[in-house]
Design a protein around this motif. Sequence first.
Motif, mmCIF file in Angstrom:
data_model
loop_
_atom_site.group_PDB
_atom_site.id
_atom_site.type_symbol
_atom_site.label_atom_id
_atom_site.label_comp_id
_atom_site.label_asym_id
_atom_site.label_seq_id
_atom_site.Cartn_x
_atom_site.Cartn_y
_atom_site.Cartn_z
ATOM 1 N N THR A 1 0.828 -1.201 0.000
ATOM 2 C CA THR A 1 0.000 0.000 0.000
ATOM 3 C C THR A 1 0.863 1.252 0.000
ATOM 4 N N ILE A 2 1.914 1.263 0.813
ATOM 5 C CA ILE A 2 2.838 2.403 0.839
ATOM 6 C C ILE A 2 3.448 2.623 -0.534
ATOM 7 N N TYR A 3 3.838 1.533 -1.178
ATOM 8 C CA TYR A 3 4.475 1.631 -2.498
ATOM 9 C C TYR A 3 3.519 2.217 -3.533
ATOM 10 N N ILE A 4 2.301 1.695 -3.598
ATOM 11 C CA ILE A 4 1.341 2.169 -4.603
ATOM 12 C C ILE A 4 0.994 3.635 -4.358
ATOM 13 N N LEU A 5 0.751 4.001 -3.101
ATOM 14 C CA LEU A 5 0.409 5.393 -2.800
ATOM 15 C C LEU A 5 1.574 6.328 -3.104
ATOM 16 N N ALA A 6 2.808 5.880 -2.841
ATOM 17 C CA ALA A 6 3.972 6.703 -3.172
ATOM 18 C C ALA A 6 4.053 6.945 -4.673
ATOM 19 N N CYS A 7 3.783 5.905 -5.456
ATOM 20 C CA CYS A 7 3.792 6.055 -6.916
ATOM 21 C C CYS A 7 2.732 7.060 -7.366
ATOM 22 N N ILE A 8 1.537 6.916 -6.828
ATOM 23 C CA ILE A 8 0.428 7.786 -7.229
ATOM 24 C C ILE A 8 0.682 9.236 -6.831
ATOM 25 N N HIS A 9 1.250 9.447 -5.644
ATOM 26 C CA HIS A 9 1.462 10.807 -5.148
ATOM 27 C C HIS A 9 2.717 11.467 -5.711
ATOM 28 N N PHE A 10 3.761 10.671 -5.961
ATOM 29 C CA PHE A 10 5.054 11.263 -6.257
ATOM 30 C C PHE A 10 5.470 11.179 -7.725
ATOM 31 N N CYS A 11 4.848 10.294 -8.508
ATOM 32 C CA CYS A 11 5.196 10.224 -9.930
ATOM 33 C C CYS A 11 4.878 11.553 -10.614
ATOM 34 N N GLU A 12 5.657 11.870 -11.624
ATOM 35 C CA GLU A 12 5.415 13.091 -12.397
ATOM 36 C C GLU A 12 4.078 12.998 -13.129
ATOM 37 N N PRO A 13 3.422 14.150 -13.365
ATOM 38 C CA PRO A 13 2.245 14.124 -14.247
ATOM 39 C C PRO A 13 2.633 13.567 -15.621
ATOM 40 N N SER A 14 1.692 12.965 -16.284
ATOM 41 C CA SER A 14 1.887 12.325 -17.596
ATOM 42 C C SER A 14 2.942 11.229 -17.539
ATOM 43 N N SER A 15 2.896 10.434 -16.480
ATOM 44 C CA SER A 15 3.771 9.268 -16.371
ATOM 45 C C SER A 15 2.962 7.994 -16.597
ATOM 46 N N VAL A 16 3.657 6.961 -17.049
ATOM 47 C CA VAL A 16 3.056 5.636 -17.186
ATOM 48 C C VAL A 16 3.385 4.838 -15.932
ATOM 49 N N ILE A 17 2.362 4.231 -15.322
ATOM 50 C CA ILE A 17 2.571 3.399 -14.140
ATOM 51 C C ILE A 17 2.033 2.008 -14.444
ATOM 52 N N MET A 18 2.877 1.006 -14.271
ATOM 53 C CA MET A 18 2.485 -0.380 -14.531
ATOM 54 C C MET A 18 2.440 -1.170 -13.226
ATOM 55 N N PHE A 19 1.341 -1.854 -12.996
ATOM 56 C CA PHE A 19 1.222 -2.761 -11.857
ATOM 57 C C PHE A 19 0.734 -4.107 -12.374
ATOM 58 N N ASP A 20 1.548 -5.131 -12.171
ATOM 59 C CA ASP A 20 1.162 -6.478 -12.555
ATOM 60 C C ASP A 20 0.460 -7.137 -11.372
ATOM 61 N N GLU A 21 -0.777 -7.619 -11.593
ATOM 62 C CA GLU A 21 -1.602 -8.204 -10.542
ATOM 63 C C GLU A 21 -1.691 -7.237 -9.354
ATOM 64 N N LEU A 22 -2.416 -6.165 -9.591
ATOM 65 C CA LEU A 22 -2.563 -5.081 -8.626
ATOM 66 C C LEU A 22 -2.953 -5.580 -7.243
ATOM 67 N N GLU A 23 -3.730 -6.648 -7.189
ATOM 68 C CA GLU A 23 -4.268 -7.118 -5.911
ATOM 69 C C GLU A 23 -3.247 -7.802 -5.013
ATOM 70 N N ASN A 24 -2.050 -8.112 -5.543
ATOM 71 C CA ASN A 24 -1.068 -8.867 -4.756
ATOM 72 C C ASN A 24 -0.786 -8.212 -3.409
ATOM 73 N N SER A 25 -0.968 -8.947 -2.342
ATOM 74 C CA SER A 25 -0.687 -8.557 -0.957
ATOM 75 C C SER A 25 -1.665 -7.544 -0.380
ATOM 76 N N LEU A 26 -2.609 -7.043 -1.176
ATOM 77 C CA LEU A 26 -3.538 -6.041 -0.668
ATOM 78 C C LEU A 26 -4.725 -6.715 0.017
ATOM 79 N N GLY A 27 -5.056 -6.273 1.220
ATOM 80 C CA GLY A 27 -6.211 -6.800 1.933
ATOM 81 C C GLY A 27 -7.485 -6.133 1.460
#
Length: 382
Positions: free
Chosen positions: A276-302
């Motif tokens: 969760t920390i990792y995904i939120l960091a990507c969403i908050h800190f990535c530059e605008p107009s960036s590509v974000i790839m997550f393979d099997e987004l649900e992994n480890s998420l409750g």
Amino acid sequence: MYINWIEYESKTSGQKINHVEFNRLNLLVGASAAGKTSILRVISKFIMAISLGHSIKEQCKFKICFSVADRRFDVPALKDYLWEIETKEEDVLSAEDTSACPILREKLQELSSGNIIIDRQEAKIYIAGYENIPQISKTQSTIFIFRENNPFNIIVDDMRSSLTLYNQNSAFYSVSHKMLEQLKRIIQDANDNGQPLRWHYVTQSKFPVSLFIYIVKNTNRSKFDAFLEDLQDIFPEIEDVHLNQYSSDNGDYYLSIKQKGHMILQPDISSGVMRTIYILACIHFCEPSSVIMFDELENSLGVNCLDEMVERIIQKSAKKQMQFLLTSHHPYIINQLPTNSWLVISQKDGIIDSKKASDLGLGKMKQDNFFDLINYLKRQFA
């Protein structure tokens, strides 16, 4: 950068990816071994070839149409490019001192004007605006080699802001004392020069996400606070996120969270909290107009994290601030993400195809989306 479409063919593996078009929000769905991860892996590989100069290890052809944001302006203007590359079957030593396939052909075209910027046929190279071109590496992209010059610097800079599958492999590494000291010097130099630190200082190197959290916390407190507030919406007991040393004898540093006044180091943090920390960091800190790839987004998420992650991804993509390329098998994610974001992936005899959900008649009733998909996939294997 935004990816508009790709095509790919490997003579080494025999795999082929037919024309795949992408929106801002993309959920790749399909049966296991349909080729969803392969698509993300191929895109990741060629982003790294342009942005970091990685060599290509196979004989293949690749085409990608992408949009690049010129960040020199307050409102970045998008330009569309078509990049084509083909390698040949020959083992040579790459810049990484590994075996690689040399580049047979490379072409870069700016689509709005139709101008050819690069036209490379083995040793014969044309670059718009250049007369005398020195001999260049057989295994590195021309875009990377000339990355100090316009427009290649803009393309490389924008691609380095993207988050590929390769970044995720090193997301939770520990941090050595030497690495942290180097980072402190980078922060100090940026502060002295009055320049902001960009996300790609971390995402395109083997830096764990903890280092970028450290950067943001020490250079942009308001952005860090927004990230922490989001995290606390999911885990109210977390008081702070920081970087702490494992032991006092010059041991490695780890991501840590503060709960009830005590610091908990990364080895003792649950995988769900870390993800969760990792995904939120990507969403908050990535530059605008960036590509974000997550393979099997649900992994480890409750179950307490899934809806929060999906909601934030939909919000970011709706504002067209980022492009998401996701894969998932989870019924909640598949049901919650709009069907116009679905790409139904299938593979037969090594050939990967994609179809829009609407073209398959899927997604007419939201509550039935997942079951519609399951029934469609069952018919394919009947």
